[in-house]
Design an enzyme around this catalytic site. Structure first.
Site, PDB file in Angstrom:
ATOM      1  N   ASP A 206      -1.372  -5.461  -8.491  1.00 56.15           N
ATOM      2  CA  ASP A 206      -1.158  -4.553  -9.614  1.00 56.15           C
ATOM      3  C   ASP A 206      -2.503  -4.107 -10.178  1.00 56.15           C
ATOM      4  O   ASP A 206      -3.430  -4.908 -10.323  1.00 56.15           O
ATOM      5  CB  ASP A 206      -0.333  -5.285 -10.689  1.00 56.15           C
ATOM      6  CG  ASP A 206       0.030  -4.404 -11.853  1.00 56.15           C
ATOM      7  OD1 ASP A 206       0.788  -3.439 -11.647  1.00 56.15           O
ATOM      8  OD2 ASP A 206      -0.444  -4.680 -12.974  1.00 56.15           O
ATOM      9  N   GLU A 267      -7.725 -16.868   5.873  1.00 52.45           N
ATOM     10  CA  GLU A 267      -7.586 -18.275   6.235  1.00 52.45           C
ATOM     11  C   GLU A 267      -6.173 -18.579   6.735  1.00 52.45           C
ATOM     12  O   GLU A 267      -5.920 -19.637   7.323  1.00 52.45           O
ATOM     13  CB  GLU A 267      -7.896 -19.179   5.036  1.00 52.45           C
ATOM     14  CG  GLU A 267      -9.344 -19.132   4.564  1.00 52.45           C
ATOM     15  CD  GLU A 267      -9.567 -20.031   3.364  1.00 52.45           C
ATOM     16  OE1 GLU A 267      -8.756 -20.969   3.159  1.00 52.45           O
ATOM     17  OE2 GLU A 267     -10.528 -19.792   2.608  1.00 52.45           O
TER      18      GLU A 267
END
Length: 549
Positions: A206, A267
């Site tokens: 957002d 990751e």
């Protein structure tokens, strides 16, 4: 399902995302507000549409001053929506159905009820004293600079305990975090890791260009020349549009944080991110900066298609400008979301045009280059709801009524049935927003069994998209036409070329083709009746045509 058919195998590249507004999707507790178990219950419906992922608007703990975009705890579910176990069950069911799960991350600001802010406002010397944007008053007691809030008034609120102003781009109860403080970045990234560990596949960020403000708190200059177009911050409604927002958002330091964010996502396998960029005339340059280099965001969306313009020239300009500016980034196109009027009401000139416009819009959207995002209910052709002032929940609408009626009209409950109370959304006496009577004949119960409905047109178009890998990430090239009502383009990949011709007018058109017609092989485009007639394509009103070249 379309995911994984892009050139590089990334599910999000060319994927179809379905946005769910949790408050309005399905209530299972009888309190009149949608919840996570309700979403889980309806996931099969979403999967049957043929989408790749769901995007959930915020469901975190919140006082709900801005419908959950004011987060008081990033690591828990608000009891209104359920529990963490409910979320785990939702993710498990989504994955069982082959759906990815994207959640909204509201990182630019918190609620003033968040423990971080409560600690920060206590004094100027505590551990979180610099976690928010604080500043002394000017000698005359006024705010530190001229920055404005999108939700009206100054972007500064006086705090009587700390004897300073704090910054808020939105409500006064949504204080902005200080991203210049590395501890803030660290803490936010740990909250992101929490959801990654719960199996989340991606994040919608957002207000992604609002993270940093100018460290010197310099005044924004006034707009030089003509004021900006209509929108949430339209200058005819909101004075926010009178400023060039060069110091309160879109600061260069943002790039470094987005790289840290991407490194965290990398990751984990197969994760993605999509950023919301509201930046006026700078939007494309901002998107280019935020998505280039494969080390920041995976993709962004702008507000280009979220306005009233639905024309061939506008679509072509937006797409060509994007790919001319954003060389190695990616885009997610959408016609509707939780912040704007539903697009059939924005695009259709009459009520009779709503259904054909709904069909044309998804056909165009699904054949453009880029990923696409659908907003719950658009697959039913829902128009914007008229909400009485006394029923409004949106603080933005309440603040600027009646010149701006707020965003509640696109957030009304999903109509599952035309016979059950409140359209099958809730068993409560009253839902959080009323169900419009005009939505009942458009319910899932009414449309799903009938083949010739907007709902089944959406399913057919998304199935068509899934069958043609050229539509995921193939190149796009537009063709000129003397007819302003006609959009013509090709999609090409690995020697395969598809031609699309669309008529945006409410009258039939005969469109000449400037190509070698002996190589044209017509393909059935779902719900469209355009046909090749000699050197022309004959199209009905709001019609389309597809051919293999």
């Amino acid at each position: 399902m379309t995911g994984g058919k892009s050139e590089n195998g990334a599910w999000w590249r060319g994927g179809v995302i379905y946005q769910i507004y949790p408050r309005s999707f399905q209530d299972t507790t009888g309190d009149g507000i949608g919840d996570l178990p309700g979403i889980t219950r309806r996931l099969a419906y979403v999967a049957e549409l043929g989408v790749d992922a769901i995007w959930l608007s915020p469901f975190f703990k919140s006082p709900m001053a801005d419908m959950g975009y004011d987060v008081s705890d990033y690591l828990d579910v608000d009891p209104m929506f359920g529990t963490l176990d409910d979320f785990r069950a939702l993710v498990a069911e989504a994955h069982r159905l082959g759906l990815k799960v994207i959640i909204d991350q509201v990182l630019s600001h918190t609620s003033d009820k968040h423990d971080w802010f409560r600690e920060s406002r206590k004094s100027k010397v505590n551990d979180k004293a610099d976690w928010f944007v604080w500043a002394d008053a000017k000698p005359d007691g006024t705010a530190p600079n001229n920055w404005l809030s999108i939700f009206g008034g100054p972007a500064w609120e006086w705090d009587g305990t700390r004897k300073q102003y704090y910054m808020h781009n939105f409500l006064a109860s949504q204080p902005d975090l200080n991203f210049h403080c590395e501890a803030v970045q660290d803490a936010l990234l740990e909250t992101v890791r929490f959801w990654l560990d719960l199996g989340v596949d991606g994040f919608r960020l957002d207000t992604v260009n609002y993270y940093f403000c100018d460290a010197k708190l310099r005044d924004n200059p006034a707009v030089d020349g003509e004021l900006g177009p209509a929108g949430l911050d339209a200058p005819d409604v909101n004075p926010y549009g009178f400023q060039q927002h060069i110091y309160d958002k879109t600061r260069p330091e943002n790039i470094g944080f987005l790289q840290r964010f991407r490194a965290l996502l990398d990751e984990y396998d197969g994760r993605s991110s999509v950023g919301e960029v509201g930046d006026g005339a700078r939007s494309l340059k901002t998107v280019a900066a935020y998505t280039s280099g494969n080390d920041k965001l995976h993709m962004c969306y702008t507000f280009d298609f979220l306005g009233p313009n639905f024309s061939p020239a506008h679509i072509r300009d937006c797409v060509e400008n994007f790919f001319a500016t954003v060389k190695d980034g990616w885009v997610c196109w959408a016609f509707s979301n939780h912040d704007v009027d539903r697009h059939v009401s924005r695009f259709a000139k009459t009520e009779a045009e709503r259904e054909p416009v709904a069909r044309l819009a998804i056909s165009v959207l699904a054949t453009l280059r880029g990923s696409i995002c659908l907003y719950q209910g658009e697959e039913l052709g829902l128009p914007q709801a008229e909400i009485a002032f006394e029923d409004l929940q949106d603080p933005y609408g309440i603040r600027f009524w009646p010149s701006f009626k707020g965003r509640d009209g696109c957030r009304t409950p999903m109509p599952w049935s035309n016979v059950a109370p409140h359209a099958g959304f809730t068993t409560a006496d009253k839902p959080w927003l009323p169900v419009p009577a005009e939505h009942l004949p458009l319910s899932v119960f009414e449309q799903a069994p009938e083949p010739d409905t907007v709902y089944n047109h959406y399913r057919a178009v998304l199935s068509f998209r899934a069958e043609h890998d050229v539509l995921f990430d193939g190149d796009i090239a537009f063709m000129d036409s003397d007819n302003d009502d006609v959009l013509i383009f090709t999609r090409q990949k690995n020697g395969k070329t598809l031609l699309f011709v669309y008529n945006f007018a409410d009258t039939p058109q005969s469109v000449p083709l400037q190509i070698a017609l002996e190589h044209v092989d017509s393909i059935d485009l779902p719900g469209m009746t355009g046909v090749l007639n000699g050197a022309h394509v004959d199209l009905g009103a709001f019609d389309g045509f597809c051919a293999r070249l």
